[in-house]
Design a protein around this motif. Structure first.
Motif, PDB file in Angstrom:
ATOM      1  N   VAL A 194      12.793  26.274 -11.087  1.00  0.00           N
ATOM      2  CA  VAL A 194      13.691  27.425 -11.073  1.00  0.00           C
ATOM      3  C   VAL A 194      13.631  28.135 -12.419  1.00  0.00           C
ATOM      4  CG1 VAL A 194      15.231  26.290  -9.439  1.00  0.00           C
ATOM      5  CG2 VAL A 194      15.722  26.149 -11.891  1.00  0.00           C
ATOM      6  N   LEU A 195      13.960  29.415 -12.400  1.00  0.00           N
ATOM      7  CA  LEU A 195      14.134  30.194 -13.623  1.00  0.00           C
ATOM      8  C   LEU A 195      15.615  30.516 -13.780  1.00  0.00           C
ATOM      9  CD1 LEU A 195      11.143  32.714 -13.314  1.00  0.00           C
ATOM     10  CD2 LEU A 195      11.219  30.517 -14.497  1.00  0.00           C
ATOM     11  N   VAL A 196      16.095  30.469 -15.009  1.00  0.00           N
ATOM     12  CA  VAL A 196      17.515  30.682 -15.285  1.00  0.00           C
ATOM     13  C   VAL A 196      17.652  31.885 -16.201  1.00  0.00           C
ATOM     14  CG1 VAL A 196      19.643  29.654 -16.137  1.00  0.00           C
ATOM     15  CG2 VAL A 196      17.920  28.208 -15.055  1.00  0.00           C
ATOM     16  N   GLY A 197      18.437  32.868 -15.792  1.00  0.00           N
ATOM     17  CA  GLY A 197      18.574  34.089 -16.574  1.00  0.00           C
ATOM     18  C   GLY A 197      19.954  34.260 -17.178  1.00  0.00           C
ATOM     19  N   ARG A 198      20.909  34.707 -16.373  1.00  0.00           N
ATOM     20  CA  ARG A 198      22.213  35.087 -16.906  1.00  0.00           C
ATOM     21  C   ARG A 198      22.963  33.954 -17.604  1.00  0.00           C
ATOM     22  NH1 ARG A 198      24.300  39.191 -12.082  1.00  0.00           N
ATOM     23  NH2 ARG A 198      22.503  40.594 -12.207  1.00  0.00           N
ATOM     24  N   PRO A 199      22.965  32.734 -17.070  1.00  0.00           N
ATOM     25  CA  PRO A 199      23.667  31.667 -17.822  1.00  0.00           C
ATOM     26  C   PRO A 199      23.132  31.484 -19.239  1.00  0.00           C
ATOM     27  CG  PRO A 199      23.241  30.958 -15.581  1.00  0.00           C
ATOM     28  CD  PRO A 199      22.495  32.246 -15.757  1.00  0.00           C
TER      29      PRO A 199
END
Length: 248
Positions: A194-199
């Motif tokens: 997965v890729l995590v952006g806003r957090p």
């Protein structure tokens, strides 16, 4: 590709997010600069040939602060607008004539020694076409819901795309990853990672690098808790059957 995903022990992987520009020479030079700077992969965004209708963004009146600009695009000359006849569309008869195509994906692969991943894949047919073009990986992404209105969530899009590629290449998913349970569900639906952006951005804004590290640690802990409570000793055990049990 596995080496690109893992990166080096003392830092994460260096991936360069790329938008193809109408000027191929400029794009080639930008890719060469990315290679020289030590980047290990190119992430080509393919789902935004034009900007979406972002009403909230317009209402907010957001503009870049002074001193902030797209520095990597400095020197890029805007293409001359087409001479439109009455009734022609400045969008379809001008801007979209320069929109990237599958041929451009193949061209990009020929210009670089780096693996190329496509970001913004939402349809199984596009996933199969990307596979035929020889890309190194796919990122299932709806652009954060900010480009095409009413596009389904990536969790709904992921299973059909995973089936279409059949494990032939890494399949990452982007958008909506907020808790460890989201990570486990994505893996169960067919994602490789997965890729995590806003957090991460929230952690950065709150406490800098320490905040980012804290967010990543929380996600890891929450993922391990979710695995334990779901009876998964390894991520390989997170299958569609797990999702069905949770959904029921």
């Amino acid at each position: 590709v596995a080496q690109v995903v893992l990166g080096e022990a003392d830092r994460g992987p260096l991936w360069f997010q790329l938008y193809l520009q109408p000027d191929r020479g400029f794009t080639r030079a930008l890719v060469q600069r990315a290679e020289a700077a030590g980047y290990e992969a190119l992430v080509l965004t393919v789902d935004a040939p034009v900007s979406g209708a972002r009403d909230r963004e317009r209402r907010a009146g957001f503009t870049l602060p002074p001193g902030i600009s797209a520095v990597n695009l400095q020197g890029l000359q805007a293409p001359a607008p087409a001479a439109l006849q009455p009734g022609q569309s400045p969008l379809f008869d001008d801007l979209l004539t320069r929109a990237p195509s599958w041929d451009d994906v193949i061209w990009l692969r020929e210009q670089t020694r780096l693996p190329v991943l496509l970001k913004g894949i939402t349809h199984p047919a596009d996933a199969q076409q990307a596979l035929a073009c020889g890309v190194a990986g796919l990122i299932v992404s709806n652009h954060g819901g900010r480009t095409l209105d009413t596009l389904p969530a990536t969790a709904n899009l992921l299973p059909a795309i995973a089936q279409a590629v059949g494990g032939a290449l890494p399949l990452l998913v982007d958008g909506g990853i907020r808790r460890g349970t989201d990570v486990l569900k994505a893996i169960a639906l067919g994602a490789t990672a997965v890729l995590v952006g806003r957090p991460v951005i929230h952690g950065l804004a709150n406490a800098g690098a320490t905040g980012v590290a804290h967010v990543i640690r929380l996600l890891r802990d929450e993922t391990e808790i979710a695995m334990a409570l779901s009876g998964c000793r390894t991520l390989d055990e997170a299958s569609a059957a797990l999702w069905s049990r949770q959904s029921g």
